[in-house]
Design a protein around this motif. Structure first.
Motif, PDB file in Angstrom:
ATOM      1  N   PRO A 429      47.952 -28.183  26.795  1.00  0.00           N
ATOM      2  CA  PRO A 429      49.143 -27.964  27.511  1.00  0.00           C
ATOM      3  C   PRO A 429      49.247 -26.688  28.095  1.00  0.00           C
ATOM      4  N   GLY A 430      48.491 -25.790  27.698  1.00  0.00           N
ATOM      5  CA  GLY A 430      48.452 -24.497  28.052  1.00  0.00           C
ATOM      6  C   GLY A 430      47.414 -24.053  29.413  1.00  0.00           C
ATOM      7  N   LEU A 431      47.125 -22.820  29.466  1.00  0.00           N
ATOM      8  CA  LEU A 431      46.149 -22.734  30.300  1.00  0.00           C
ATOM      9  C   LEU A 431      44.908 -22.166  29.716  1.00  0.00           C
ATOM     10  N   PRO A 614      52.379 -20.428  30.326  1.00  0.00           N
ATOM     11  CA  PRO A 614      53.137 -19.297  31.309  1.00  0.00           C
ATOM     12  C   PRO A 614      53.648 -20.001  32.334  1.00  0.00           C
ATOM     13  N   PHE A 615      53.055 -21.051  32.803  1.00  0.00           N
ATOM     14  CA  PHE A 615      53.399 -21.779  34.008  1.00  0.00           C
ATOM     15  C   PHE A 615      54.517 -22.559  33.765  1.00  0.00           C
ATOM     16  N   VAL A 616      54.745 -23.263  32.602  1.00  0.00           N
ATOM     17  CA  VAL A 616      55.993 -23.926  32.021  1.00  0.00           C
ATOM     18  C   VAL A 616      57.221 -22.811  32.059  1.00  0.00           C
ATOM     19  N   ALA A 635      63.032 -12.704  33.015  1.00  0.00           N
ATOM     20  CA  ALA A 635      62.140 -13.808  32.386  1.00  0.00           C
ATOM     21  C   ALA A 635      61.010 -14.344  33.470  1.00  0.00           C
ATOM     22  N   LEU A 636      61.550 -14.289  34.620  1.00  0.00           N
ATOM     23  CA  LEU A 636      60.390 -14.453  35.594  1.00  0.00           C
ATOM     24  C   LEU A 636      59.301 -13.736  35.665  1.00  0.00           C
ATOM     25  N   ARG A 642      52.263 -13.262  32.655  1.00  0.00           N
ATOM     26  CA  ARG A 642      51.264 -14.140  31.689  1.00  0.00           C
ATOM     27  C   ARG A 642      50.474 -14.935  32.536  1.00  0.00           C
ATOM     28  N   LEU A 643      50.978 -15.482  33.646  1.00  0.00           N
ATOM     29  CA  LEU A 643      50.369 -16.360  34.432  1.00  0.00           C
ATOM     30  C   LEU A 643      49.029 -15.464  35.132  1.00  0.00           C
TER      31      LEU A 643
END
Length: 753
Positions: A429-431, A614-616, A635-636, A642-643
């Motif tokens: 579910p992550g990258l 990171p996308f979540v 937060a963004l 992280r993206l």
């Protein structure tokens, strides 16, 4: 339990406290033969004395590829001891005999929660003890589940866990040692280290067996090891007190006194590798029922095997198993394992955990063809059970066996099947980065094409498209997915429909050849309808096409159905991708409650397998921006950082443009220029036409809103709107459109999966 007063007092205290509050995990360590299993037995007795019930299982060196093996045995112990209560069908992925409803569990957290809920339910009625022996041999999946259950015992009064492991061998198992260190750091681990017995206690142990024995001689020879002392004492009782003996020699002396039939039974049990039933031995070896029962009775009388719950037996100590097994010559071992593997093959092909057993025996039989096939079956099962580390290991092991096979079509098919497991085992579910096996897949795919193996070749190109897309290699991804569709037309009609839909899905994600994607979806739909079947890939592609066209409600329905089909087939890669697309779509529809629900599903799974999302995080931070959260900007930026680190340019460009769109509506033009400029750079590298157009439109709007801004003339060039997605067209028409009002947190109707 001679000489173990302090250790017993510790167990008494922890079991006594368990009825009122969740307790520490007990870890019993010591060298082989020092009494670890006996201490777990004492733990179980104390749980029973407290009015409760203990369930036990042990790990085996022979089944480290058997995902959740120790928990499967433990659950079957629960089922055996509480048959009237039964186990929930949601545990069907672990125990096929339970059946289970459509879809089973949706992710690993749900599977873990189902087991925790079962244990909580048992502990609500009476104290419950879980005794796990030889945890130094746990597989990664079992270790993760142990950690999950252990962390939850604080909130589960009446539930207490005790484990045993060999000193010095825990560190060899990275996953187990990491979990134990984590529990120790949290102050949740009580370790009981068993030392050898004192001379006084060794003598007492010997006298309990027979007061007439010369305890002094045995004490001197055994060096305080209880198992050694008892075996020496039994040898003296048999009139065989030879000096300078070892535990191995003593056990060999026991074996030498067996009749051929009894010894043969013990040999087959040792080759079997773990707990066994008479039915197991009858199915695997050349035994008649009467002779088998007689042999087991004799082995039990001699203290070589013992009952292990239900109709199962186990060796009284793993050293007995090892000595018995190592007494066999190498050719004899191979023959035994080949016979066992052939007997297991039908059950393994039907699914269940027999596949991992087949891997073990086929490998030891040095049967490369059978071992490779078993690795495929066991690897696919491991993927369904969220045991990705085991799946990856099985794929690597299977590829080594495939490399030794003679050149033949079956070799190519098996190779691609194992490479597919290797790729999918790296997804989550992550990258997470995919493994660097592009050249190996390309080589196997070329071989499949040359030999006319259409289905295997199509799968190979599909895998290449995944790798290329992940790496941002758009031209290569497009070429691979189109080639997969072309080759797939020569396969059977179901595979053909699946591959056509998969190619359409890939083209839509790449934002290229949209007209071709429409045609492929229509063609795949016609085939699926004629076959009367539903395809996850077809709903997925249809959902993306509806999103492209701006029909978001229809898109959500298709993607929700695709998610349900992925879960029903236990296809974790598609499940995670569909969840991510649904979260994205709900964000675009401003259905933030639904978006958060999908994000939390992804996050909960990711946390259990050590991944970041990171996308979540970016989607949730963007939502916070739109709801005027004061901390949203920070937060963004953290999520965007992280993206960038994950180097997923597609998600990064989308998040940057989404942020720039919000800032444009809010009149924060400097933030628009900052985020849209980066989005343009990132999207240009991966040739994402829609993201490029959105970034240019936002930069143009920022320039129009500030006389100091300078934007390249290309950003103001006229654009043909029909070439872009509905999302892009909306920004191109009116980049500074006022933000919509934030909807309520009511669930989205009609999208329950």
């Amino acid at each position: 339990m001679v000489g173990r007063d302090a250790e017993r007092a510790t167990i008494d205290r922890l079991v006594g406290m368990a009825a009122d509050s969740g307790q520490d995990v007990i870890l019993v360590t010591g060298e082989p033969g020092v009494g670890k299993s006996h201490m777990l037995g004492y733990f179980s007795e104390r749980v029973a004395a407290a009015g409760g019930r203990a369930f036990s299982a042990r790990a085996f060196e022979a089944e480290t590829a058997r995902s959740y093996g120790i928990w499967i045995d433990l659950l079957r112990s629960v089922q055996r001891q509480r048959p009237r209560h039964g186990l929930p069908s949601v545990l069907g992925p672990l125990l096929p005999e339970l059946g289970g409803g459509e879809g089973g569990v949706g992710d690993r957290t749900q599977l873990f929660d189902a087991i925790v809920d079962l244990l909580y339910g048992l502990a609500a009625d009476e104290p419950v003890g879980i005794a796990l022996d030889d945890v130094q041999w746990l597989d990664d999946a079992s270790t993760s589940l142990l950690h999950y259950v252990a962390r939850r015992t604080e909130a589960a009064p009446g539930l207490v866990i005790a484990c045993a492991a060999r000193s010095g061998e825990v560190e060899d198992n990275i996953a187990v040692s990491r979990v134990l260190r984590s529990l120790a750091r949290d102050g949740r681990l009580t370790e009981i280290e068993l030392d050898t017995l004192s001379a006084e206690h060794t003598a007492e142990l010997v006298r309990r067996l027979d007061p007439a024995l010369d305890a002094a001689q045995i004490v001197a020879a055994s060096d305080g090891n209880p198992l050694f002392a008892l075996e020496l004492a039994r040898a003296h009782l048999r009139g065989d007190p030879g000096p300078g003996r070892t535990v191995k020699a003593l056990i060999e002396g026991q074996l030498a006194g067996l009749t051929d039939q009894v010894r043969e039974t013990l040999v087959w049990a040792a080759a079997h590798g773990r707990t066994f039933t008479p039915q197991d031995l009858a199915r695997l070896g050349p035994f008649d029922a009467a002779g088998l029962l007689m042999a087991l009775g004799e082995l039990e009388r001699r203290g070589l095997v013992r009952p292990a719950g239900g109709d199962a037996y186990d060796f009284t100590h793993d050293l007995v198993r090892q000595v018995t097994y190592r007494s066999l010559s190498h050719p004899r071992r191979k023959l035994l394992h080949r016979h066992i593997a052939r007997a297991l093959r039908p059950a393994a092909e039907r699914g269940g955990d027999a596949a991992a057993d087949l891997v073990h025996h086929a490998v030891l039989a040095e049967d490369d063809e059978m071992a490779a096939r078993a690795c495929i079956v066991a690897g696919e099962r491991a993927l369904r059970l969220f045991a990705n580390a085991e799946a990856a290991g099985l794929a690597e092991r299977g590829l080594r066996h495939v490399a030794r096979l003679p050149e033949a079509p079956e070799k190519v098919v098996s190779r691609i099947a194992l490479l597919k497991i290797r790729v999918l085992a790296a997804t989550g579910p992550g990258l997470r980065s995919l493994p660097p096996i592009e050249d190996e897949i390309a080589d196997a795919t070329t071989a499949a094409e040359e030999q006319g193996l259409q289905a295997a070749a199509a799968t190979g190109h599909y895998l290449l498209s995944i790798l290329h897309q992940q790496a941002g290699q758009i031209e290569q991804a497009e070429a691979s997915t189109l080639r997969a569709a072309e080759i797939g037309r020569n396969a059977d009609r179901k595979i053909q429909a699946h591959q056509l839909a998969n190619t359409a899905r890939c083209l839509l994600e790449l934002e290229t050849e949209i007209a071709r994607a429409r045609e492929l979806i229509a063609e795949a739909g016609d085939i699926a309808q004629s076959l009367g079947t539903e395809l996850c890939e077809l709903h997925w592609a249809s959902g993306l096409l509806e999103r492209w066209n701006g029909r978001q409600d229809q898109a959500a329905v298709h993607l929700a159905r695709s998610l349900a089909l992925a879960r029903r087939s236990e296809d974790r890669w598609r499940e995670y991708k569909c969840l991510t697309w649904l979260a994205t779509l709900h964000f675009e529809m401003a259905r933030y409650a639904d978006m958060h629900a999908r994000c939390e599903e992804l996050r909960s799974v990711a946390e259990r397998i050590g991944e970041e999302t990171p996308f979540v995080d970016a989607l949730q931070a963007l939502t916070a921006l739109m709801t005027a959260d004061d901390a949203a900007d920070e937060a963004l930026e953290s999520a965007l950082a992280r993206l960038r680190a994950a180097d997923d340019k597609s998600y990064l460009a989308y998040a940057l443009n989404s942020a720039a769109s919000f800032y444009c509506r809010a009149g924060r033009m400097e933030q628009v220029r900052l985020h849209a400029s980066e989005a343009l750079t990132v999207a240009s590298k991966i040739r994402r036409r829609c993201e490029i157009a959105i970034a240019k439109a936002l930069l143009s709007a920022a320039a129009n809103g500030s006389s100091a801004a300078e934007v390249d003339d290309d950003c103001r060039a006229p654009i043909e709107l029909e070439d872009f997605s509905a999302r892009a067209r909306a920004v191109l028409r009116q980049p500074a459109e006022p933000a919509r009002s934030v909807p309520t947190a009511a669930p989205t109707p009609g999208l329950q999966t």
